[in-house]
Design a protein around this motif. Structure first.
Motif, PDB file in Angstrom:
ATOM      1  N   TYR A  26      -8.890 -22.843 -54.200  1.00 30.09           N
ATOM      2  CA  TYR A  26      -8.124 -24.097 -54.154  1.00 30.09           C
ATOM      3  C   TYR A  26      -8.912 -25.191 -53.446  1.00 30.09           C
ATOM      4  O   TYR A  26      -9.021 -26.318 -53.938  1.00 30.09           O
ATOM      5  CB  TYR A  26      -6.795 -23.839 -53.434  1.00 30.09           C
ATOM      6  CG  TYR A  26      -6.066 -25.080 -52.984  1.00 30.09           C
ATOM      7  CD1 TYR A  26      -5.533 -25.984 -53.904  1.00 30.09           C
ATOM      8  CD2 TYR A  26      -5.885 -25.337 -51.626  1.00 30.09           C
ATOM      9  CE1 TYR A  26      -4.848 -27.121 -53.477  1.00 30.09           C
ATOM     10  CE2 TYR A  26      -5.207 -26.462 -51.194  1.00 30.09           C
ATOM     11  CZ  TYR A  26      -4.692 -27.347 -52.126  1.00 30.09           C
ATOM     12  OH  TYR A  26      -4.020 -28.476 -51.697  1.00 30.09           O
ATOM     13  N   SER A  29     -11.778 -26.428 -55.566  1.00 36.70           N
ATOM     14  CA  SER A  29     -11.352 -27.231 -56.721  1.00 36.70           C
ATOM     15  C   SER A  29     -11.023 -28.663 -56.311  1.00 36.70           C
ATOM     16  O   SER A  29     -11.231 -29.598 -57.090  1.00 36.70           O
ATOM     17  CB  SER A  29     -10.130 -26.587 -57.384  1.00 36.70           C
ATOM     18  OG  SER A  29      -8.976 -26.679 -56.555  1.00 36.70           O
ATOM     19  N   ASP A  33     -13.780 -31.743 -57.101  1.00 33.43           N
ATOM     20  CA  ASP A  33     -13.076 -32.289 -58.264  1.00 33.43           C
ATOM     21  C   ASP A  33     -14.034 -33.074 -59.166  1.00 33.43           C
ATOM     22  O   ASP A  33     -14.930 -33.782 -58.686  1.00 33.43           O
ATOM     23  CB  ASP A  33     -11.948 -33.204 -57.787  1.00 33.43           C
ATOM     24  CG  ASP A  33     -11.191 -33.848 -58.937  1.00 33.43           C
ATOM     25  OD1 ASP A  33     -10.381 -33.162 -59.567  1.00 33.43           O
ATOM     26  OD2 ASP A  33     -11.455 -35.051 -59.202  1.00 33.43           O
ATOM     27  N   ALA A  75     -17.306 -26.614 -58.788  1.00 37.48           N
ATOM     28  CA  ALA A  75     -16.248 -26.017 -57.968  1.00 37.48           C
ATOM     29  C   ALA A  75     -16.485 -24.520 -57.797  1.00 37.48           C
ATOM     30  O   ALA A  75     -16.310 -23.967 -56.700  1.00 37.48           O
ATOM     31  CB  ALA A  75     -14.882 -26.276 -58.594  1.00 37.48           C
ATOM     32  N   GLN A  76     -16.896 -23.863 -58.853  1.00 35.34           N
ATOM     33  CA  GLN A  76     -17.209 -22.425 -58.764  1.00 35.34           C
ATOM     34  C   GLN A  76     -18.397 -22.179 -57.848  1.00 35.34           C
ATOM     35  O   GLN A  76     -18.419 -21.206 -57.085  1.00 35.34           O
ATOM     36  CB  GLN A  76     -17.488 -21.872 -60.167  1.00 35.34           C
ATOM     37  CG  GLN A  76     -16.266 -21.848 -61.077  1.00 35.34           C
ATOM     38  CD  GLN A  76     -16.625 -21.498 -62.513  1.00 35.34           C
ATOM     39  OE1 GLN A  76     -17.647 -21.950 -63.035  1.00 35.34           O
ATOM     40  NE2 GLN A  76     -15.788 -20.696 -63.168  1.00 35.34           N
TER      41      GLN A  76
END
Length: 264
Positions: A26, A29, A33, A75-76
């Protein structure tokens, strides 16, 4: 049966010492973004800095981010890098990234930071200064008799302890002090309009004129003016000022409550 209970206790205790994977996903992410988050190069730069600081090896240090033969998104990559650090280090990294200037007006990032401190504040390295903790705890105890005041003071205390929402923290202190004076004087005036009645209250207890003048001037020539010019209508304060304002508010409230308790 005893073994199962002990095992469950250990598992629950260990759960308090980690930031779960779902939260890391979370956080990554939000911070990475596509439109408003960190760029790939920024992720590399910051993660490498923390890897050096904490002497850790991380998975992704440069672009493009790849896993095997396929590419992964930023993000990963950030989530994978965060997983390379210890929980207390993860807390610091996420908190620091949330505090970047580019995220000041990003509501999702501020919500992330609030979620971080609510769920994992026990991992935070910073705590409120020990030298004022005794006074703070005394005031918090006394404020049981002033529930509205305590609500705002506790809110300010939590934000200060976790270094979040500094402007709201200062607002909370103002509302807390204002509601305390109103509770004691049994009025509903704004802080700016309480000078005369507060002076009469101090006279009632035969407070020395020098102490009275110092107290009144501290509130109306400093505290109220500072709040109006730097907090209420603008955000023109430095983070280093927070401790000073918190301490001063605590002292002002402590003196007033001590006088008020004398009439019981």
């Amino acid at each position: 049966m005893q073994y199962n209970i002990c095992t469950e206790f250990i598992q629950n205790f260990m759960g308090l010492l980690v930031i779960n994977n779902e939260f890391l996903i979370y956080a990554a992410s939000i911070l990475a973004d596509t439109n408003e988050g960190l760029s790939g190069s920024e992720i590399c730069k910051f993660c490498v800095q923390y890897a050096v600081r904490y002497e850790k090896s991380i998975t992704y240090t440069q672009q493009p981010f790849k896993k095997g033969t396929s590419s992964i998104n930023k993000a990963q990559a950030l989530e994978t890098n965060l997983a390379c650090f210890e929980p207390k280090e993860q807390f610091v990294i996420i908190q620091d990234l949330c505090d970047l200037e580019k995220f000041i007006n990003n509501s999702k990032v501020q919500e992330l930071k609030l979620a971080l401190v609510k769920s994992y504040s026990h991992l935070a390295p910073q705590k409120i200064a020990e030298q004022i903790l005794e006074n703070v705890n005394q005031v918090r105890h006394w404020l049981d008799d002033y529930p509205e005041t305590k609500k705002h003071y506790e809110s300010a205390f939590e934000k200060k302890n976790n270094k979040i929402y500094e402007r709201n923290l200062l607002d909370d202190l103002r509302y807390s002090f204002e509601s305390l004076i109103n509770s004691i004087l049994r009025t509903k005036k704004s802080l700016e309009n309480l000078k005369s009645e507060l002076g009469d209250f101090l006279d009632k207890y035969k407070i020395n004129v020098e102490v009275k003048n110092l107290y009144i001037s501290t509130i109306f020539d400093f505290f109220t003016k500072y709040q109006n010019e730097n907090v209420k209508h603008n955000a023109c304060f430095e983070s280093i000022e927070i401790d000073f304002i918190f301490n001063q508010t605590t002292v002002l409230m402590e003196f007033l409550i001590t006088l008020h308790k004398q009439q019981y």
